[in-house]
Design a protein around this motif. Structure first.
Motif, PDB file in Angstrom:
ATOM      1  N   GLU A  37       0.790  -1.224   0.000  1.00  0.00           N
ATOM      2  CA  GLU A  37       0.000   0.000   0.000  1.00  0.00           C
ATOM      3  C   GLU A  37       0.830   1.286   0.000  1.00  0.00           C
ATOM      4  O   GLU A  37       0.343   2.340  -0.416  1.00  0.00           O
ATOM      5  CB  GLU A  37      -0.962   0.022   1.189  1.00  0.00           C
ATOM      6  N   ASN A  38       2.071   1.210   0.441  1.00  0.00           N
ATOM      7  CA  ASN A  38       2.914   2.408   0.473  1.00  0.00           C
ATOM      8  C   ASN A  38       3.690   2.629  -0.824  1.00  0.00           C
ATOM      9  O   ASN A  38       4.497   3.548  -0.919  1.00  0.00           O
ATOM     10  CB  ASN A  38       3.890   2.327   1.648  1.00  0.00           C
ATOM     11  N   THR A  39       3.438   1.787  -1.810  1.00  0.00           N
ATOM     12  CA  THR A  39       4.094   1.947  -3.111  1.00  0.00           C
ATOM     13  C   THR A  39       3.527   3.171  -3.825  1.00  0.00           C
ATOM     14  O   THR A  39       2.305   3.331  -3.907  1.00  0.00           O
ATOM     15  CB  THR A  39       3.847   0.703  -3.990  1.00  0.00           C
ATOM     16  N   PRO A  40       4.377   4.057  -4.346  1.00  0.00           N
ATOM     17  CA  PRO A  40       3.876   5.211  -5.115  1.00  0.00           C
ATOM     18  C   PRO A  40       3.027   4.749  -6.297  1.00  0.00           C
ATOM     19  O   PRO A  40       3.269   3.670  -6.855  1.00  0.00           O
ATOM     20  CB  PRO A  40       5.161   5.898  -5.589  1.00  0.00           C
ATOM     21  N   THR A  41       2.063   5.553  -6.681  1.00  0.00           N
ATOM     22  CA  THR A  41       1.119   5.177  -7.729  1.00  0.00           C
ATOM     23  C   THR A  41       1.807   4.735  -9.022  1.00  0.00           C
ATOM     24  O   THR A  41       1.500   3.678  -9.575  1.00  0.00           O
ATOM     25  CB  THR A  41       0.166   6.344  -8.044  1.00  0.00           C
ATOM     26  N   GLU A  42       2.726   5.542  -9.511  1.00  0.00           N
ATOM     27  CA  GLU A  42       3.378   5.208 -10.780  1.00  0.00           C
ATOM     28  C   GLU A  42       4.211   3.940 -10.652  1.00  0.00           C
ATOM     29  O   GLU A  42       4.281   3.134 -11.590  1.00  0.00           O
ATOM     30  CB  GLU A  42       4.232   6.376 -11.271  1.00  0.00           C
ATOM     31  N   GLU A  43       4.838   3.755  -9.495  1.00  0.00           N
ATOM     32  CA  GLU A  43       5.627   2.537  -9.294  1.00  0.00           C
ATOM     33  C   GLU A  43       4.719   1.310  -9.270  1.00  0.00           C
ATOM     34  O   GLU A  43       5.067   0.251  -9.797  1.00  0.00           O
ATOM     35  CB  GLU A  43       6.409   2.622  -7.988  1.00  0.00           C
ATOM     36  N   ALA A  44       3.542   1.461  -8.668  1.00  0.00           N
ATOM     37  CA  ALA A  44       2.580   0.349  -8.636  1.00  0.00           C
ATOM     38  C   ALA A  44       2.137  -0.005 -10.052  1.00  0.00           C
ATOM     39  O   ALA A  44       2.021  -1.186 -10.405  1.00  0.00           O
ATOM     40  CB  ALA A  44       1.374   0.733  -7.778  1.00  0.00           C
ATOM     41  N   MET A  45       1.879   1.005 -10.872  1.00  0.00           N
ATOM     42  CA  MET A  45       1.496   0.759 -12.256  1.00  0.00           C
ATOM     43  C   MET A  45       2.624   0.062 -13.008  1.00  0.00           C
ATOM     44  O   MET A  45       2.399  -0.868 -13.794  1.00  0.00           O
ATOM     45  CB  MET A  45       1.128   2.079 -12.935  1.00  0.00           C
ATOM     46  N   GLN A  46       3.850   0.514 -12.755  1.00  0.00           N
ATOM     47  CA  GLN A  46       5.015  -0.070 -13.415  1.00  0.00           C
ATOM     48  C   GLN A  46       5.172  -1.543 -13.021  1.00  0.00           C
ATOM     49  O   GLN A  46       5.439  -2.399 -13.871  1.00  0.00           O
ATOM     50  CB  GLN A  46       6.281   0.700 -13.034  1.00  0.00           C
ATOM     51  N   MET A  47       4.993  -1.840 -11.739  1.00  0.00           N
ATOM     52  CA  MET A  47       5.108  -3.212 -11.268  1.00  0.00           C
ATOM     53  C   MET A  47       4.038  -4.093 -11.908  1.00  0.00           C
ATOM     54  O   MET A  47       4.301  -5.231 -12.295  1.00  0.00           O
ATOM     55  CB  MET A  47       5.004  -3.252  -9.748  1.00  0.00           C
ATOM     56  N   TYR A  48       2.823  -3.575 -12.009  1.00  0.00           N
ATOM     57  CA  TYR A  48       1.726  -4.323 -12.631  1.00  0.00           C
ATOM     58  C   TYR A  48       2.084  -4.669 -14.072  1.00  0.00           C
ATOM     59  O   TYR A  48       1.937  -5.814 -14.509  1.00  0.00           O
ATOM     60  CB  TYR A  48       0.455  -3.484 -12.573  1.00  0.00           C
ATOM     61  N   VAL A  49       2.558  -3.675 -14.792  1.00  0.00           N
ATOM     62  CA  VAL A  49       2.939  -3.862 -16.197  1.00  0.00           C
ATOM     63  C   VAL A  49       4.039  -4.916 -16.318  1.00  0.00           C
ATOM     64  O   VAL A  49       3.980  -5.805 -17.174  1.00  0.00           O
ATOM     65  CB  VAL A  49       3.410  -2.523 -16.806  1.00  0.00           C
ATOM     66  N   GLU A  50       5.047  -4.822 -15.456  1.00  0.00           N
ATOM     67  CA  GLU A  50       6.170  -5.751 -15.524  1.00  0.00           C
ATOM     68  C   GLU A  50       5.740  -7.186 -15.225  1.00  0.00           C
ATOM     69  O   GLU A  50       6.210  -8.135 -15.860  1.00  0.00           O
ATOM     70  CB  GLU A  50       7.269  -5.319 -14.550  1.00  0.00           C
ATOM     71  N   ILE A  51       4.835  -7.360 -14.254  1.00  0.00           N
ATOM     72  CA  ILE A  51       4.374  -8.704 -13.906  1.00  0.00           C
ATOM     73  C   ILE A  51       3.621  -9.338 -15.067  1.00  0.00           C
ATOM     74  O   ILE A  51       3.835 -10.501 -15.406  1.00  0.00           O
ATOM     75  CB  ILE A  51       3.485  -8.663 -12.647  1.00  0.00           C
ATOM     76  N   VAL A  52       2.739  -8.561 -15.688  1.00  0.00           N
ATOM     77  CA  VAL A  52       1.979  -9.083 -16.829  1.00  0.00           C
ATOM     78  C   VAL A  52       2.929  -9.427 -17.972  1.00  0.00           C
ATOM     79  O   VAL A  52       2.796 -10.474 -18.613  1.00  0.00           O
ATOM     80  CB  VAL A  52       0.921  -8.065 -17.303  1.00  0.00           C
ATOM     81  N   GLU A  53       3.896  -8.582 -18.209  1.00  0.00           N
ATOM     82  CA  GLU A  53       4.832  -8.813 -19.308  1.00  0.00           C
ATOM     83  C   GLU A  53       5.693 -10.050 -19.051  1.00  0.00           C
ATOM     84  O   GLU A  53       5.894 -10.889 -19.941  1.00  0.00           O
ATOM     85  CB  GLU A  53       5.725  -7.589 -19.496  1.00  0.00           C
ATOM     86  N   LYS A  54       6.191 -10.190 -17.823  1.00  0.00           N
ATOM     87  CA  LYS A  54       7.065 -11.311 -17.480  1.00  0.00           C
ATOM     88  C   LYS A  54       6.314 -12.639 -17.400  1.00  0.00           C
ATOM     89  O   LYS A  54       6.930 -13.703 -17.431  1.00  0.00           O
ATOM     90  CB  LYS A  54       7.779 -11.037 -16.156  1.00  0.00           C
ATOM     91  N   ALA A  55       4.985 -12.564 -17.279  1.00  0.00           N
ATOM     92  CA  ALA A  55       4.191 -13.800 -17.218  1.00  0.00           C
ATOM     93  C   ALA A  55       4.191 -14.535 -18.554  1.00  0.00           C
ATOM     94  O   ALA A  55       3.775 -15.688 -18.634  1.00  0.00           O
ATOM     95  CB  ALA A  55       2.758 -13.481 -16.801  1.00  0.00           C
ATOM     96  N   ASN A  56       4.645 -13.855 -19.591  1.00  0.00           N
ATOM     97  CA  ASN A  56       4.765 -14.473 -20.924  1.00  0.00           C
ATOM     98  C   ASN A  56       3.437 -15.058 -21.397  1.00  0.00           C
ATOM     99  O   ASN A  56       3.344 -16.232 -21.775  1.00  0.00           O
ATOM    100  CB  ASN A  56       5.851 -15.555 -20.902  1.00  0.00           C
TER     101      ASN A  56
END
Length: 255
Positions: A68-87
Motif C-alpha cells: 500500500e505504500n508503493t507510489p502510484t506510478e511505481e505500482a502501475m510499473q510493477m503491474y505492467v512488468e508482472i503481466v509482461e514477465k508472465a509471458n
C-alpha cells in the motif's frame, strides 16, 4: 504529472487480462497483480480486514496491504512488468489494440460502481476457476488444479510421470493443489512420494507458502504435519507463516 505512456501500458495490460479470461496464472501472481492494481487505482487500504474464514477476500486484502505504500506510478510499473514477465502474449511494445475504454486513474475523480466492479474483475483475482484452464483436458496439471483426484490418481498409478515435475510456470502438482485448496489431492500426492518441501522455479516457494498465501487452512495443516519445513525462505526472504496472521498459524501448528 502522470506519465501518459505508463498509464497507457497499465490500461492495456489489465484490458488484455480482461479480454483473455482463459489465461492461467498462479494464485501468487494474481495476488501481486491485485495488490498493485488497488494501489494504482485507489491508493492505501481503506477497508477493514476480512475475517479469517473469508479466504478469498482476506488474501486480496493482505496483498493490497503489503504494497500500500508503493507510489502510484511505481505500482502501475510493477503491474505492467508482472503481466509482461508472465509471458502470456502481452508486452508494452505491442499494446493491446482492443482497449476501447480510457479509464481515468486520477484518484480525485469519482468512479461509478459499475466501473469499480469491472476494474476489480480486470485485476485477475476474480477469474472463474471452473472454466477450462488448459488446452489439454487430460493434462495432469489440469487435474490437480481442478481437484480431480480420480483422474490424477489414474495417471500416477501408471508410474510414467515424475510426481515432482514442474510445469511451464515452475510449479509442481503439489504447489497447484496447495494453491487451490484441494486437500484430497494434497494427501494423495504426499502419500505417493511428492516432495513436500520442493520449491517453485522462480520465487523459491514451497507448497506451504502457497497454502498460507491462499489461506487454505486444511492444506497448510496437512503439509505442516507431514514434513513441511516452515523455516524455508523464499526469494523474498520470507517463510510461509509470514503470509498469514498469528491465529491462522496457531491453527496450522496445533496438534
Amino acid at each position: 504529472m502522470m506519465d501518459s505512456s505508463l498509464e497507457e501500458q497499465f490500461t492495456s495490460a489489465y484490458t488484455f487480462l480482461n479480454n483473455h479470461t482463459g489465461i492461467n496464472l498462479s494464485n501468487e501472481i494474481k495476488l501481486k497483480l491485485y495488490g498493485y492494481y488497488k494501489v494504482a487505482t485507489t491508493g492505501k487500504v481503506n477497508t477493514e480486514k476480512p475475517s479469517l474464514w473469508e479466504i478469498r477476500g482476506r488474501a486480496k486484502w493482505d496483498a493490497w496491504k503489503e504494497v500500500e505504500n508503493t507510489p502510484t506510478e511505481e505500482a502501475m510499473q510493477m503491474y505492467v512488468e508482472i503481466v509482461e514477465k508472465a509471458n502470456i502474449g502481452w508486452n508494452r511494445d505491442q499494446l493491446d489494440d482492443t482497449t476501447s475504454e480510457e479509464i481515468d486513474i486520477d484518484k480525485e475523480n469519482n468512479k461509478t460502481n459499475a466501473q469499480q466492479e469491472r476494474m476489480t474483475y480486470v485485476s485477475t483475482l476474480s477469474y472463474e476457476e471452473d472454466e477450462e484452464e488448459d488446452n489439454d483436458e487430460n493434462d495432469i496439471f489440469s487435474y490437480a488444479k481442478k481437484g480431480d483426484s480420480v483422474e490424477l490418481n489414474k495417471i500416477l498409478d501408471l508410474g510414467e510421470v515424475d510426481i515432482n515435475a514442474k510445469d511451464n510456470q515452475g510449479l509442481t502438482l503439489l504447489h497447484w493443489a496447495s494453491d487451490r485448496g484441494h486437500l484430497e489431492i494434497v494427501k494423495l500426492l504426499i502419500e505417493k512420494g511428492a516432495d513436500v518441501n520442493i520449491m517453485s522455479e522462480e520465487e523459491n516457494e514451497t507448497p506451504l507458502h502457497y497454502s498460507c498465501i491462499s489461506e487454505h487452512l486444511d492444506c497448510a495443516r496437512y503439509l505442516y504435519h507431514h514434513g513441511a519445513n516452515p523455516l524455508i525462505k523464499n526469494a523474498e526472504d520470507s517463510v510461509a507463516f509470514d503470509y498469514c496472521n498469528p491465529q491462522f498459524k496457531e491453527e496450522v501448528i496445533k496438534e
